[in-house]
Enzyme design. Structure first.
Site, PDB file in Angstrom:
ATOM      1  CE  LYS A  41       5.246  55.256 -12.711  1.00 37.73           C
ATOM      2  NZ  LYS A  41       5.707  53.620 -12.326  1.00 37.73           N
ATOM      3  CG  ASN A  42       5.937  54.028  -8.933  1.00 37.99           C
ATOM      4  OD1 ASN A  42       5.499  53.913  -9.508  1.00 37.99           O
ATOM      5  ND2 ASN A  42       7.737  54.622  -8.769  1.00 37.99           N
ATOM      6  CB  CYS A 135      11.060  52.841 -18.545  1.00 38.20           C
ATOM      7  SG  CYS A 135      10.079  53.753 -18.605  1.00 38.20           S
ATOM      8  NE  ARG A 140      13.050  47.816 -13.829  1.00 42.20           N
ATOM      9  CZ  ARG A 140      12.154  49.197 -13.810  1.00 42.20           C
ATOM     10  NH1 ARG A 140      11.570  49.467 -14.802  1.00 42.20           N
ATOM     11  NH2 ARG A 140      11.369  49.649 -12.651  1.00 42.20           N
ATOM     12  CG  ASP A 322      11.167  56.572 -10.659  1.00 43.01           C
ATOM     13  OD1 ASP A 322      12.733  55.998 -10.826  1.00 43.01           O
ATOM     14  OD2 ASP A 322      10.599  55.836 -10.015  1.00 43.01           O
ATOM     15  CB  ILE A 344      19.051  52.274  -8.512  1.00 49.39           C
ATOM     16  CG1 ILE A 344      19.138  53.810  -7.160  1.00 49.39           C
ATOM     17  CG2 ILE A 344      17.985  51.782  -8.142  1.00 49.39           C
ATOM     18  CD1 ILE A 344      19.272  52.955  -5.862  1.00 49.39           C
ATOM     19  NE  ARG A 416       5.261  52.706 -18.459  1.00 45.23           N
ATOM     20  CZ  ARG A 416       6.415  52.332 -18.689  1.00 45.23           C
ATOM     21  NH1 ARG A 416       7.441  51.697 -18.712  1.00 45.23           N
ATOM     22  NH2 ARG A 416       5.781  51.394 -17.285  1.00 45.23           N
TER      23      ARG A 416
HETATM   24  C1  UD1 Z   1      10.118  50.355  -8.580  1.00 42.37           C
HETATM   25  C2  UD1 Z   1       9.976  51.607  -8.907  1.00 42.37           C
HETATM   26  C3  UD1 Z   1      10.167  52.311  -9.785  1.00 42.37           C
HETATM   27  C4  UD1 Z   1      12.128  53.135  -9.186  1.00 42.37           C
HETATM   28  C5  UD1 Z   1      12.256  51.821  -8.411  1.00 42.37           C
HETATM   29  C6  UD1 Z   1      13.894  52.205  -7.190  1.00 42.37           C
HETATM   30  C7  UD1 Z   1       7.505  51.152  -8.623  1.00 42.37           C
HETATM   31  C8  UD1 Z   1       6.619  50.541  -9.659  1.00 42.37           C
HETATM   32  N1  UD1 Z   1       8.481  51.489  -9.760  1.00 42.37           N
HETATM   33  O1  UD1 Z   1      11.174  49.812  -9.665  1.00 42.37           O
HETATM   34  O2  UD1 Z   1       9.697  53.931 -10.371  1.00 42.37           O
HETATM   35  O3  UD1 Z   1      12.751  53.748 -10.423  1.00 42.37           O
HETATM   36  O4  UD1 Z   1      11.709  51.232  -7.492  1.00 42.37           O
HETATM   37  O5  UD1 Z   1      13.033  53.122  -6.979  1.00 42.37           O
HETATM   38  O6  UD1 Z   1       7.186  51.111  -7.691  1.00 42.37           O
HETATM   39  N2  UD1 Z   1      16.563  44.174  -8.750  1.00 42.37           N
HETATM   40  C9  UD1 Z   1      17.799  42.870  -8.185  1.00 42.37           C
HETATM   41  N3  UD1 Z   1      16.348  41.826  -8.213  1.00 42.37           N
HETATM   42  C10 UD1 Z   1      15.057  42.160  -7.621  1.00 42.37           C
HETATM   43  C11 UD1 Z   1      15.217  43.301  -7.779  1.00 42.37           C
HETATM   44  C12 UD1 Z   1      15.501  44.260  -7.978  1.00 42.37           C
HETATM   45  O7  UD1 Z   1      18.819  42.783  -8.986  1.00 42.37           O
HETATM   46  O8  UD1 Z   1      15.025  40.761  -8.188  1.00 42.37           O
HETATM   47  C13 UD1 Z   1      17.688  46.156  -8.442  1.00 42.37           C
HETATM   48  C14 UD1 Z   1      17.421  46.241  -9.586  1.00 42.37           C
HETATM   49  O9  UD1 Z   1      17.781  45.657 -11.079  1.00 42.37           O
HETATM   50  C15 UD1 Z   1      17.714  47.333 -10.272  1.00 42.37           C
HETATM   51  C16 UD1 Z   1      17.418  47.881  -8.499  1.00 42.37           C
HETATM   52  O10 UD1 Z   1      16.865  46.019  -7.525  1.00 42.37           O
HETATM   53  O11 UD1 Z   1      18.968  48.201  -9.795  1.00 42.37           O
HETATM   54  C17 UD1 Z   1      16.226  48.632  -7.773  1.00 42.37           C
HETATM   55  O12 UD1 Z   1      15.302  47.673  -8.117  1.00 42.37           O
HETATM   56  P1  UD1 Z   1      13.468  47.833  -7.334  1.00 42.37           P
HETATM   57  O13 UD1 Z   1      13.594  48.493  -6.901  1.00 42.37           O
HETATM   58  O14 UD1 Z   1      12.899  46.596  -7.340  1.00 42.37           O
HETATM   59  O15 UD1 Z   1      12.940  48.464  -8.799  1.00 42.37           O
HETATM   60  P2  UD1 Z   1      11.390  48.063  -9.358  1.00 42.37           P
HETATM   61  O16 UD1 Z   1      10.331  47.309  -7.500  1.00 42.37           O
HETATM   62  O17 UD1 Z   1      11.486  47.773 -10.229  1.00 42.37           O
END
Ligand code: UD1
Length: 435
Positions: A41-42, A135, A140, A322, A344, A416
């Site tokens: 998925k990711n 989720c 986020r 995850d 995380i 999902r």
């Molecule tokens: C992706 C995965 C999700 C997984 C996550 C962490 C996909 C579609 N989803 O989500 O399944 O749980 O990685 O491995 O690939 N953050 C900030 N600022 C930002 C972006 C992120 O502070 O601009 C923080 C988030 O709040 C969170 C952490 O960084 O605490 C990790 O987020 P991120 O690695 O961006 O996760 P996703 O890409 O949303």
């Protein structure tokens, strides 16, 4: 599973109705046999976004049939892309794409919809994105994405309920990510792939899905090196072309079935699993005393008595957040006291009260769950509600480990991100059905 989705004919459908189904389990049995691991998925979601980088057709094989993929197809369609999803093959053509605003009710359904920002900005020099959903496991934010885009030369304007990004030109530069965000790394890879000159990402996310995205863009004629490490170098191309690509196996589904085998086995063979992507999960299983064997394209795991462990989640190559809920469900039956610390997301223990209904002894202290192991036959079936995707899978496995019947609502969360979880578990011998 064969799903044919004519996305062009589906233009007016923007809201996915919440499924009223539930999963019913009768616990106490073991799992035996073979299970095929689906495409990730990711990985497939960013590849679908990357298809926006070219006017040519992109074909993605081994695409999992998941609700998140269908939502991403709606996003693609809303931008006037043409798409077909036949069996496990996606055909995406973004020749007619316009960088127009996508309805917030579509964007809100998945966090990964924010991945259109990088490719649209790179190809059209403008993009509009909404407040993205996903989720409810934490706040986020998008600040790391935006800081990177601004370093490339974009301006980001907040709008009511979203953002408008634009640039006269994107120019490669050095970008240091304050945290190795997966989504921000992916968005920046895509934006930099069509930027002028060289971009260097420092402290980038190193997840295997980033390697898949880089390989996809390189197959389109891009030039990216270092993906899968914290330092990625992208030499911008003037134009990218179409590609046919096979998406990597899902390492989170692999981890889920490894943990299911540890908890409920029997002996199960995970076909198509890639051991290199799940090294940390395998090392945790080893510490738990679980036997497994891995060889090219498959992993076999065998259940048995489990030992308590201490684990904290971390960006790759650390233990994936995850899998945290699923590991917690399994550790409820390990001998001794286990501790899992979530590093995380700030809100990822929503499932614990549900596990307690089955008989789990878990306390939360700050960002850690302290789990006292108990015997499976001290557990009893219960009515449970999934609060997010991975919590849903954790509850399903936990319910299968409890004597008697359980019911799990919130099936739409599970759909999902897991392709036919119920069918796969049933074929391994679990007493489980949807109704
Ligand atoms: C992706 C995965 C999700 C997984 C996550 C962490 C996909 C579609 N989803 O989500 O399944 O749980 O990685 O491995 O690939 N953050 C900030 N600022 C930002 C972006 C992120 O502070 O601009 C923080 C988030 O709040 C969170 C952490 O960084 O605490 C990790 O987020 P991120 O690695 O961006 O996760 P996703 O890409 O949303």
């Amino acid at each position: 599973m064969k799903a044919v989705v004519d996305v062009a004919a589906d233009k007016n459908k923007s809201k996915t109705p919440i499924k009223q189904e539930k999963i019913v389990t009768v616990g106490g049995g073991s799992l035996n046999g073979e299970v095929a691991i689906s495409g990730a998925k990711n990985a497939v979601l960013p590849l679908m976004a990357a298809a926006l980088l070219t006017e040519d057709e992109c074909i993605i094989n081994n695409a999992p049939c998941l609700d998140d993929v269908l939502v991403m197809l709606s996003v693609f369609k809303a931008l006037d892309g043409r798409a077909e999803f036949d069996g496990h093959q996606l055909r995406l053509n973004s020749r007619g794409v316009e960088p127009r605003a996508v309805k917030p009710e579509i964007l809100r359904q998945i966090r990964a919809s924010n991945l259109i920002l990088g490719p649209l900005l790179a190809r059209f020099k403008e993009a509009e994105i909404g407040a993205c959903g996903g989720c409810s496991i934490g706040s986020r934010p998008m600040d790391i994405h935006f800081a990177g885009m601004e370093a490339l030369g974009a301006k980001i304007l907040p709008l009511a309920g979203g953002y408008f990004a634009f640039a006269r030109q994107l120019k490669g530069t050095d970008i240091y990510l304050k945290f190795p965000s997966v989504g921000a790394t992916e968005n920046l890879l895509m934006a930099a792939a069509l930027s002028e000159g060289q971009t260097r990402l420092h402290n980038a996310a190193a997840e295997p899905e980033i390697e898949d995205l880089a390989a996809f863009i390189n197959a389109m004629g891009g030039s990216i090196s270092g993906a899968g490490t914290a330092d990625i170098v992208i030499d911008g191309a003037r134009k990218l072309h179409g590609v046919e690509y096979t998406v990597m196996p899902d390492r989170i589904e692999t981890g889920t079935f490894l943990l299911a085998g540890a908890l409920l086995g029997g002996k199960i063979r995970l076909l198509g699993a890639r051991a290199a992507d799940v090294q940390v999960q395998l090392s945790v299983l080893r510490q738990m005393g679980v036997e497994y064997q891995s060889m090219a394209g498959e992993i076999t795991v065998q259940g048995g008595p489990l030992k308590a462990v201490r684990v904290e989640t971390a960006p790759h190559p650390g233990f994936p957040t995850d899998l945290q809920p699923i590991l917690a469900a399994v550790l409820c039956h390990a001998e001794g006291e286990s501790i899992i610390c979530e590093q995380i997301f700030e809100n990822r223990f929503g499932y614990i009260n549900e596990l307690k209904k089955l008989g789990a002894a878990i306390q939360i202290r700050d960002n850690c769950a302290i789990i006292k192991g108990s015997k499976q036959n001290d557990w009893h079936g219960a009515k449970l509600a999934a609060s997010d995707l991975r919590a849903g899978a954790a509850l399903v496995l936990a319910a299968l480990s409890a004597e008697g019947q359980s019911e799990i609502t919130g099936v739409h969360y599970i759909d999902r991100g897991y392709e036919d979880l119920v069918g796969k578990l049933r074929r391994l011998g679990a007493d489980i059905k949807r109704c």
